[in-house]
Structures are given as structure tokens and as C-alpha cells.
Design a protein around this motif. Sequence first.
Motif, PDB file in Angstrom:
ATOM      1  N   SER A 300      -3.501 -17.188  -1.134  1.00 39.60           N
ATOM      2  CA  SER A 300      -4.759 -17.685  -1.695  1.00 39.60           C
ATOM      3  C   SER A 300      -5.566 -18.401  -0.612  1.00 39.60           C
ATOM      4  O   SER A 300      -5.057 -18.710   0.468  1.00 39.60           O
ATOM      5  CB  SER A 300      -4.475 -18.644  -2.851  1.00 39.60           C
ATOM      6  N   LYS A 301      -6.821 -18.667  -0.909  1.00 41.99           N
ATOM      7  CA  LYS A 301      -7.679 -19.358   0.034  1.00 41.99           C
ATOM      8  C   LYS A 301      -7.455 -20.868  -0.025  1.00 41.99           C
ATOM      9  O   LYS A 301      -7.085 -21.410  -1.059  1.00 41.99           O
ATOM     10  CB  LYS A 301      -9.147 -19.064  -0.284  1.00 41.99           C
ATOM     11  N   ALA A 302      -7.705 -21.527   1.099  1.00 36.93           N
ATOM     12  CA  ALA A 302      -7.705 -22.993   1.098  1.00 36.93           C
ATOM     13  C   ALA A 302      -8.902 -23.474   0.283  1.00 36.93           C
ATOM     14  O   ALA A 302      -9.915 -22.780   0.153  1.00 36.93           O
ATOM     15  CB  ALA A 302      -7.790 -23.516   2.521  1.00 36.93           C
ATOM     16  N   TYR A 303      -8.803 -24.676  -0.279  1.00 33.06           N
ATOM     17  CA  TYR A 303      -9.860 -25.178  -1.154  1.00 33.06           C
ATOM     18  C   TYR A 303      -9.795 -26.692  -1.255  1.00 33.06           C
ATOM     19  O   TYR A 303      -8.775 -27.312  -0.960  1.00 33.06           O
ATOM     20  CB  TYR A 303      -9.729 -24.572  -2.560  1.00 33.06           C
ATOM     21  N   GLY A 304     -10.898 -27.277  -1.714  1.00 35.46           N
ATOM     22  CA  GLY A 304     -10.923 -28.691  -2.052  1.00 35.46           C
ATOM     23  C   GLY A 304     -10.352 -28.895  -3.439  1.00 35.46           C
ATOM     24  O   GLY A 304     -10.703 -28.159  -4.372  1.00 35.46           O
ATOM     25  N   ALA A 305      -9.477 -29.873  -3.600  1.00 35.49           N
ATOM     26  CA  ALA A 305      -8.813 -30.072  -4.897  1.00 35.49           C
ATOM     27  C   ALA A 305      -9.817 -30.338  -6.010  1.00 35.49           C
ATOM     28  O   ALA A 305      -9.696 -29.801  -7.122  1.00 35.49           O
ATOM     29  CB  ALA A 305      -7.820 -31.232  -4.790  1.00 35.49           C
ATOM     30  N   PHE A 306     -10.832 -31.154  -5.735  1.00 33.87           N
ATOM     31  CA  PHE A 306     -11.835 -31.478  -6.745  1.00 33.87           C
ATOM     32  C   PHE A 306     -12.637 -30.240  -7.136  1.00 33.87           C
ATOM     33  O   PHE A 306     -12.792 -29.916  -8.324  1.00 33.87           O
ATOM     34  CB  PHE A 306     -12.763 -32.571  -6.214  1.00 33.87           C
ATOM     35  N   THR A 307     -13.141 -29.524  -6.151  1.00 40.49           N
ATOM     36  CA  THR A 307     -13.957 -28.338  -6.426  1.00 40.49           C
ATOM     37  C   THR A 307     -13.161 -27.295  -7.196  1.00 40.49           C
ATOM     38  O   THR A 307     -13.659 -26.693  -8.160  1.00 40.49           O
ATOM     39  CB  THR A 307     -14.478 -27.732  -5.112  1.00 40.49           C
ATOM     40  N   TYR A 308     -11.935 -27.076  -6.787  1.00 38.74           N
ATOM     41  CA  TYR A 308     -11.094 -26.068  -7.452  1.00 38.74           C
ATOM     42  C   TYR A 308     -10.942 -26.395  -8.935  1.00 38.74           C
ATOM     43  O   TYR A 308     -11.080 -25.510  -9.799  1.00 38.74           O
ATOM     44  CB  TYR A 308      -9.733 -26.009  -6.778  1.00 38.74           C
ATOM     45  N   ASP A 309     -10.664 -27.655  -9.252  1.00 38.73           N
ATOM     46  CA  ASP A 309     -10.437 -28.009 -10.652  1.00 38.73           C
ATOM     47  C   ASP A 309     -11.738 -28.025 -11.454  1.00 38.73           C
ATOM     48  O   ASP A 309     -11.732 -27.754 -12.665  1.00 38.73           O
ATOM     49  CB  ASP A 309      -9.708 -29.341 -10.754  1.00 38.73           C
ATOM     50  N   VAL A 310     -12.875 -28.341 -10.822  1.00 38.93           N
ATOM     51  CA  VAL A 310     -14.154 -28.196 -11.511  1.00 38.93           C
ATOM     52  C   VAL A 310     -14.346 -26.744 -11.941  1.00 38.93           C
ATOM     53  O   VAL A 310     -14.694 -26.453 -13.097  1.00 38.93           O
ATOM     54  CB  VAL A 310     -15.322 -28.631 -10.598  1.00 38.93           C
ATOM     55  N   LEU A 311     -14.097 -25.818 -11.029  1.00 36.50           N
ATOM     56  CA  LEU A 311     -14.293 -24.402 -11.338  1.00 36.50           C
ATOM     57  C   LEU A 311     -13.290 -23.915 -12.379  1.00 36.50           C
ATOM     58  O   LEU A 311     -13.622 -23.060 -13.211  1.00 36.50           O
ATOM     59  CB  LEU A 311     -14.187 -23.578 -10.058  1.00 36.50           C
ATOM     60  N   GLN A 312     -12.084 -24.465 -12.352  1.00 41.63           N
ATOM     61  CA  GLN A 312     -11.091 -24.076 -13.355  1.00 41.63           C
ATOM     62  C   GLN A 312     -11.498 -24.557 -14.742  1.00 41.63           C
ATOM     63  O   GLN A 312     -11.348 -23.836 -15.737  1.00 41.63           O
ATOM     64  CB  GLN A 312      -9.714 -24.640 -12.977  1.00 41.63           C
ATOM     65  N   VAL A 313     -12.023 -25.772 -14.839  1.00 40.90           N
ATOM     66  CA  VAL A 313     -12.492 -26.287 -16.129  1.00 40.90           C
ATOM     67  C   VAL A 313     -13.639 -25.424 -16.652  1.00 40.90           C
ATOM     68  O   VAL A 313     -13.688 -25.058 -17.831  1.00 40.90           O
ATOM     69  CB  VAL A 313     -12.935 -27.759 -16.011  1.00 40.90           C
ATOM     70  N   LEU A 314     -14.577 -25.068 -15.776  1.00 36.59           N
ATOM     71  CA  LEU A 314     -15.710 -24.254 -16.194  1.00 36.59           C
ATOM     72  C   LEU A 314     -15.260 -22.859 -16.629  1.00 36.59           C
ATOM     73  O   LEU A 314     -15.849 -22.254 -17.528  1.00 36.59           O
ATOM     74  CB  LEU A 314     -16.728 -24.142 -15.061  1.00 36.59           C
ATOM     75  N   LYS A 315     -14.220 -22.344 -16.010  1.00 36.11           N
ATOM     76  CA  LYS A 315     -13.721 -21.016 -16.374  1.00 36.11           C
ATOM     77  C   LYS A 315     -13.154 -21.017 -17.789  1.00 36.11           C
ATOM     78  O   LYS A 315     -13.318 -20.057 -18.553  1.00 36.11           O
ATOM     79  CB  LYS A 315     -12.648 -20.580 -15.378  1.00 36.11           C
ATOM     80  N   VAL A 316     -12.495 -22.104 -18.163  1.00 33.65           N
ATOM     81  CA  VAL A 316     -11.901 -22.204 -19.493  1.00 33.65           C
ATOM     82  C   VAL A 316     -12.946 -22.585 -20.533  1.00 33.65           C
ATOM     83  O   VAL A 316     -12.956 -22.069 -21.650  1.00 33.65           O
ATOM     84  CB  VAL A 316     -10.741 -23.232 -19.487  1.00 33.65           C
ATOM     85  N   HIS A 317     -13.841 -23.496 -20.156  1.00 34.11           N
ATOM     86  CA  HIS A 317     -14.863 -24.000 -21.098  1.00 34.11           C
ATOM     87  C   HIS A 317     -16.126 -23.183 -20.893  1.00 34.11           C
ATOM     88  O   HIS A 317     -16.952 -23.487 -20.036  1.00 34.11           O
ATOM     89  CB  HIS A 317     -15.128 -25.480 -20.825  1.00 34.11           C
TER      90      HIS A 317
END
Length: 365
Positions: A300-317
Motif C-alpha cells: 500500500s501507499k504511505a499516508y498521513g494517519a489523519f488524512t487516511y482516517d478522514v477518507l475512510q470515514v467519508l467512504k463509509v458515511h
Amino acid sequence: MLRISAVVCRNLVHWRCAAVMAVLPRSFGAGGSAAILCGVRDIEAERAKEDQCNLSEIMVKRLATLVGCNYTNTPNQLNGCINDVEAVQAVLIDRFGFQSTGIKLLTDAPNSSIKPTGENIKRELRNMINVAKQGDLLFFYFSGHGTLISSTDDAIVPCDFNLITDVDFRVLVNRLPEGAIFTIFSDSCHSGGLIDKEKEQIGPHSSDRELRPENVPNARQKLIPISSIINSLRSISGRSSDEPVSAHLTAAFGNEASAKYLPQSFQSHELKPLGPDNGILLSGCQKDEVSLDIPRCDGSKAYGAFTYDVLQVLKVHRGPISNRDLVIRVREKLREKRHKQHPCLYCSDKNAKLPLLLETARSSE
């Protein structure tokens, strides 16, 4: 930007009604025809309202400046910041109604046309402010290092170390035209409070301090200590290492240094909060904390922990989510991973309840 008047919608209603009347059988009689026509007009009136609502959404400018600094081949190298910018750009276009022509990318990738220096970043932000009108939406995203200048002063670190401080963001927010909204995401260390004196909605007073940090192999903190910044600036500032960072920044960058160190260049009202405003900050952590840059794992790609979880929340919601609810949900995800960083929200009470980036149910479909 497309502009279509309400006259078009009204004419469309009249045309549709006339078309219906032309095909009605004579056996309906005048009364029956009139009743049907009233029903058609009601339906078309609702459609016209919806068309006008859609047009108003189109007429709102959505402008974004996205910045990613990996500081490649330096002691401060990060790995996921440009990946973060690309992921955020995709969700802005796919979900939030931004056009690619309204998004400026500044990264320190070798082939980047605009490098994320302090001067370039501030110029792009000023350009957004200068063209904004009432109702427009402005967005600034930063993934890179942050630094703590003092216990109360924080900054983001552009690729040339020309710090952009909380006072600079205060100046930008104070210049917003009435009714325009400026949302800031900063995935960097010490980013809580990055708009000077903005009201805290979620922050240090709502943290879960009992958590222990997860041991993430090779994770890097998005932090450059102020002493390291001073040492890096010495070669271009010509100042001594025991002088404050303000002396180095003004010597190295002149009038392009932070407004924090050039108060004489600004009116007093530009540097102070003006009451409830339309600046909104979502930060990756609190002022006294660090944000993590997570290395690539299992391909997988490297990422910022905050940004990754923002995008994960948006994917679910999939529907609109308020600024407040987004920060709460991202905090929960980081807590589950035992990351010791607490995202924050700074804005007015009203804006805490607003949907993130003014998303509507229609735009999220």
C-alpha cells in the motif's frame, strides 16, 4: 462559471404546459383540461424550484489549494504527503463538486511546476481570497511538517522553511468576503489552533489522555523542531543560531516572511479576531501533539494517519456529515488504532454544525 437565469426555468414551465394542452383529447372538456393543467403546473413549479436550486449550487465557486511536502532526500523526509494530496484531490472532484480547474496543487515532487514555498503557498491562498464572493467555498489542505514556535504559536513548514504561522491564517480569514467559507485541513504536527484565536469546538479539553501510542514500525512524526529550522535557515539568513526564528525568517525572506513578524505591514484589524467568522480548521492533532506519517505496508501507499482516517470515514458515511461529527468519528478511528493524536475542530458554533464543505444530499449521490 455557468449562469442561467430563472427566466429559463419559467419559460420551460410554460412550454411544457402548452405541450400538454395540445395533446389533451377534446372529450376532457374545459373543466377537466383546467384541472390537469393545474396539476402539471404544480409539478413543473416544483421542478423549476429544484432547477433553480441546482443552478445556485453551480454558481457557487469551489476553489482549493492542496499542498504536500515530502522533503525528499533531507533529514526531515516524509513519505505519504504527496499521496495524501492526490487522494484528497480525487475526493474533492468525485464527491464535493470541485472542478479540476479550480484546484491548485503544490508539491515538492521533482516534476512539480509550482513548488510549495512559503511565498507560493501564501500567494495561492491570497488569490483564492481575492476572487471569492458571498457564498463561495474555499479549501486549503496541507500535508507535511508542522512546528511549535512557542507554547502558544504554531506553524506549518513549507519546503523552503519560510514558516506560515497561525497569524497568517488569521489574516486570511479576516479578509474573507461576507458569506464566503474558508475550510482548512492541516495534517501536520502541532496543528491545533492554526487559525490564531479561533474558537475551540473539539480540542485539548475533550482528549482521551489515558491512551498509549501504538508502536507503528518506521512511522515518522510530522514535526521539525524550531531549533532545526533555525539551523537550516542560518546559511541563507546570515544570522546566529542563538537568535530567534523571527530574525532568521525576516532576514531570509524579507516581506514574504510571516505576518507574525511583520506587524507593521498589516492593519491592526487584520491581525485580531473579528467575532464569529467563517474560518474552519480541522487539524490532525492538538497543539502539543504530533501527527503521524505511516510508511507503506503490504504494497500500500504511505499516508498521513489523519488524512487516511478522514477518507475512510467519508467512504463509509455517504451522506453529508457535519464538521463536528467528522472530527468525532476520526478521533474514534485513531483511538481504535491507539494512535496518540487527537484531531481538533476550531470554528464558530454555527460552522461546527455545517456539512463538511457544504455537501448536499444531491452532491453525495
